[in-house]
Design an enzyme around this catalytic site. Structure first.
Site, PDB file in Angstrom:
ATOM      1  N   GLY A  69      24.004 -37.851  64.832  1.00  0.00           N
ATOM      2  CA  GLY A  69      24.505 -36.494  65.022  1.00  0.00           C
ATOM      3  C   GLY A  69      24.016 -35.868  66.317  1.00  0.00           C
ATOM      4  CB  SER A  70      20.687 -35.772  67.964  1.00  0.00           C
ATOM      5  OG  SER A  70      19.991 -35.297  66.837  1.00  0.00           O
ATOM      6  CG  ASN A 150      20.598 -27.843  59.554  1.00  0.00           C
ATOM      7  OD1 ASN A 150      21.306 -27.089  60.224  1.00  0.00           O
ATOM      8  ND2 ASN A 150      19.339 -28.062  59.850  1.00  0.00           N
ATOM      9  CD  GLN A 178      23.213 -30.968  56.357  1.00  0.00           C
ATOM     10  OE1 GLN A 178      23.402 -31.117  55.148  1.00  0.00           O
ATOM     11  NE2 GLN A 178      22.169 -31.498  56.961  1.00  0.00           N
ATOM     12  CB  SER A 198      24.662 -37.882  61.351  1.00  0.00           C
ATOM     13  OG  SER A 198      23.567 -38.756  61.206  1.00  0.00           O
ATOM     14  CG  HIS A 200      20.612 -40.025  58.614  1.00  0.00           C
ATOM     15  ND1 HIS A 200      19.614 -39.218  58.131  1.00  0.00           N
ATOM     16  CD2 HIS A 200      20.916 -39.554  59.838  1.00  0.00           C
ATOM     17  CE1 HIS A 200      19.310 -38.295  59.054  1.00  0.00           C
ATOM     18  NE2 HIS A 200      20.091 -38.483  60.093  1.00  0.00           N
ATOM     19  CB  THR A 236      25.728 -54.903  72.377  1.00  0.00           C
ATOM     20  OG1 THR A 236      25.732 -55.560  73.640  1.00  0.00           O
ATOM     21  CG2 THR A 236      26.375 -55.786  71.333  1.00  0.00           C
ATOM     22  CB  CYS A 323       5.586 -27.175  58.076  1.00  0.00           C
ATOM     23  SG  CYS A 323       6.758 -28.076  57.080  1.00  0.00           S
TER      24      CYS A 323
HETATM   25  C1  PLP Z   1      20.780 -34.014  60.676  1.00  0.00           C
HETATM   26  C2  PLP Z   1      21.574 -33.120  61.533  1.00  0.00           C
HETATM   27  C3  PLP Z   1      21.804 -33.415  62.885  1.00  0.00           C
HETATM   28  C4  PLP Z   1      21.166 -34.589  63.579  1.00  0.00           C
HETATM   29  O1  PLP Z   1      21.710 -35.799  63.154  1.00  0.00           O
HETATM   30  P1  PLP Z   1      20.900 -37.169  63.491  1.00  0.00           P
HETATM   31  O2  PLP Z   1      21.828 -38.254  63.080  1.00  0.00           O
HETATM   32  O3  PLP Z   1      19.659 -37.125  62.683  1.00  0.00           O
HETATM   33  O4  PLP Z   1      20.654 -37.155  64.955  1.00  0.00           O
HETATM   34  C5  PLP Z   1      22.594 -32.558  63.623  1.00  0.00           C
HETATM   35  N1  PLP Z   1      23.151 -31.468  63.062  1.00  0.00           N
HETATM   36  C6  PLP Z   1      22.964 -31.147  61.770  1.00  0.00           C
HETATM   37  C7  PLP Z   1      23.630 -29.954  61.207  1.00  0.00           C
HETATM   38  C8  PLP Z   1      22.174 -31.953  60.961  1.00  0.00           C
HETATM   39  O5  PLP Z   1      21.979 -31.632  59.693  1.00  0.00           O
END
Ligand code: PLP
Length: 394
Positions: A69-70, A150, A178, A198, A200, A236, A323
Site C-alpha cells: 500500500g505504501s 484505518n 482498508q 495491499s 496483507h 523481477t 506508541c
Molecule cells: C496498511 C495501510 C497502508 C500501508 O500498506 P502497506 O502494504 O503496509 O505498505 C496504507 N494505507 C492504509 C489506509 C493502510 O491501512
C-alpha cells in the site's frame, strides 16, 4: 488468543498460503524469460492481473503491481505531482486523517513547491464532498481521499467525491487499503482514477499490493531498471506473492456478503457493550463504518496500559496513539476528529476478523470493562475528574 488487530495486518488465508507455496515450488521461472518455464510464470502473473482488475471493475492493463500500500500511495502521488508540475498545476487536496504513506509524501511534495490543502474530517470522521468541491482551484492537479480510515474505520463518500472530481476535471486518487476485500469497490461507478491496495490487509501476503491507474494516466518510473510492469516498476516480479494476493482477493469477494453481515453484528455488539462503560465514547460515525472496526476513547486512562493489560488476558488490539514509534503524541486521526489530547491518549482500536465468535465479543467486553475500571483506580486524572477538580469531556 483473540486477534483484534486486523487493520494492522491479517492472517494469510489457507487458499493464499496454498497458492503461494505451489507457485514457489513449481512456477519459479522468471516471467521475462522466453522459454516455457518463464512463460508459465508469465501466465500466472497475467492471470492474477486479470482477476484483480475484474475484482474492482478495471482492465488488466490498468493494474500495476507494487510492494504494498505504501508504495502504491507514493507512486500515485508522485506520478500526478509530476504531471501537475508539467502543467503548472501545483495544488493538491487531501484530508487531515490520511495514512502516513499519504501525509508524509504530501509533506515531501510541499518541500518541493506544492501547495497542500488538508480538509477537516469533522467529528464523525467523514469528509464532506461539498468541502472538496469548494477547495478545488484552477491549479488543483489531484484530490486524494482515503476510502476507509484505518484507525476509526469511517467510510468516506467516495462516489460523490469522485463525481465532483470528474466534473471539475481533477484527478482523483483513493487509498483503498482498508476497503479492498472488505467492501464492494468499483473504480468505474465510484469515478476513481487511481486506487491503492495491499494484500496483507485482506488475508494475502505482506510486501505485495497494487495500484490501479485509469487508462491514459501516465505513471512515473518509481524504480528504474528493466521493462517489467511496462517499465513503470523495474525488478523481477514477485509472482508467488502476486498470485496469492489475487487468490486472497477472490476468496474475500466470494464470502463478502456473509462476512460483512457477521462482522457488522459482532461490531455492533461490541459497540453496545463498550458503551456501557461510563465516560467512554465511540470514535467515528457508527453507520458509515467498516464492518470490522470498533474504536473507543475511555476518559482518564492511557491507551498503552490498556493494551498491555489486554495482551496479558490474550486480547491483541491496538491503540490510536503512536506508541510503537516511541512517540507520546496522540493519534493524528483522533486529533483530526476533534478529540483533545487527554482523551485521545485513552483510545482502543479493535479490528475484528471474519471468524470472531459471539463468545469472544463477550469476553472482549468483559475484559475491557474490567481493565478500564482497574486502570482508573490509580489514575490521577481520573481522581481529579471524580473529585470535581477537572471536568469530564466524555
Ligand atoms: C496498511 C495501510 C497502508 C500501508 O500498506 P502497506 O502494504 O503496509 O505498505 C496504507 N494505507 C492504509 C489506509 C493502510 O491501512
Amino acid at each position: 488468543m483473540i486477534y483484534a488487530d486486523n487493520a494492522a495486518t491479517t492472517k494469510m488465508s489457507e487458499t493464499a498460503i496454498h497458492t503461494m507455496t505451489e507457485l514457489m515450488r513449481d512456477t519459479w521461472g522468471n516471467p521475462s524469460s522466453l522459454y516455457t518455464h518463464g512463460q508459465i510464470a508469465k501466465d500466472a502473473l497475467e492471470q492474477a492481473r486479470e482477476d484483480i482488475a475484474a475484482a474492482i471493475g478495471a482492465e488488466p492493463r490498468e493494474i500495476l503491481f507494487t510492494s504494498g500500500g505504501s508504495e502504491a500511495d507514493n507512486q500515485a502521488l508522485r506520478s500526478i505531482a509530476a504531471l501537475g508540475r508539467k502543467q503548472g498545476k501545483m495544488h493538491i487536496i487531501s484530508s487531515a486523517f490520511e495514512h502516513h504513506a499519504i501525509l508524509h509524501t504530501l509533506e515531501a511534495l510541499k518541500k518541493e513547491g506544492f501547495e497542500i490543502t488538508l480538509l477537516d474530517v469533522h467529528e464523525d470522521g467523514l469528509v464532506r464532498p461539498e468541502e472538496v468541491a469548494a477547495a478545488i482551484r484552477e491549479d488543483t492537479c489531484l484530490v486524494t481521499i482515503m476510502y476507509a480510515n484505518n484507525e476509526i474505520g469511517t467510510i468516506q463518500p467516495i462516489r460523490e467525491i469522485g463525481e465532483i472530481c470528474r466534473c471539475r476535471n481533477v484527478i482523483f486518487h483513493t487509498d483503498a487499503v482498508q476497503a479492498i476485500g472488505h467492501l464492494p469497490v468499483n473504480v468505474r461507478t465510484d469515478h476513481i482514477d487511481l486506487l491503492s491496495a495491499s494484500a496483507h490487509k485482506f488475508h494475502g501476503p505482506k510486501g505485495v499490493g497494487f495500484l490501479y491507474a485509469k487508462r491514459g494516466i501516465r505513471l512515473t518510473n518509481l524504480i528504474e531498471g528493466g521493462a517489467q510492469e511496462r517499465g513503470k516498476r523495474a525488478g523481477t516480479e514477485n509472482v508467488p506473492g502476486i498470485a496469492a494476493m489475487a487468490a486472497a482477493l477472490q476468496e474475500a469477494l466470494e464470502h463478502m456478503a456473509e462476512n460483512t453481515e457477521h462482522q457488522r453484528r459482532m461490531r455492533d455488539k461490541l459497540i453496545e457493550g463498550l458503551n456501557q462503560i461510563p465516560h467512554a465514547a465511540l470514535n467515528g460515525d457508527a453507520v458509515h463504518r467498516l464492518p470490522g472496526n470498533v474504536n473507543f476513547c475511555f476518559e482518564g486512562i492511557e491507551g498503552e496500559s490498556l493494551l498491555l493489560l489486554l495482551d496479558d488476558r490474550g486480547i491483541q488490539a491496538s491503540s490510536g496513539s503512536a506508541c510503537t514509534s516511541g512517540s507520546l503524541d496522540p493519534s493524528h486521526v483522533l486529533l483530526a476528529i476533534g478529540r483533545v489530547h487527554d482523551v485521545a491518549h485513552g483510545s482502543l482500536r479493535l479490528s475484528i476478523g471474519e471468524d470472531i465468535t459471539e463468545e469472544q465479543t463477550e469476553e472482549i467486553i468483559r475484559d475491557v470493562s474490567e481493565v478500564v475500571e482497574y486502570l482508573r483506580g490509580f489514575s490521577p486524572i481520573w481522581r481529579d475528574l471524580k473529585e470535581g477538580r477537572k471536568e469530564y469531556i466524555l
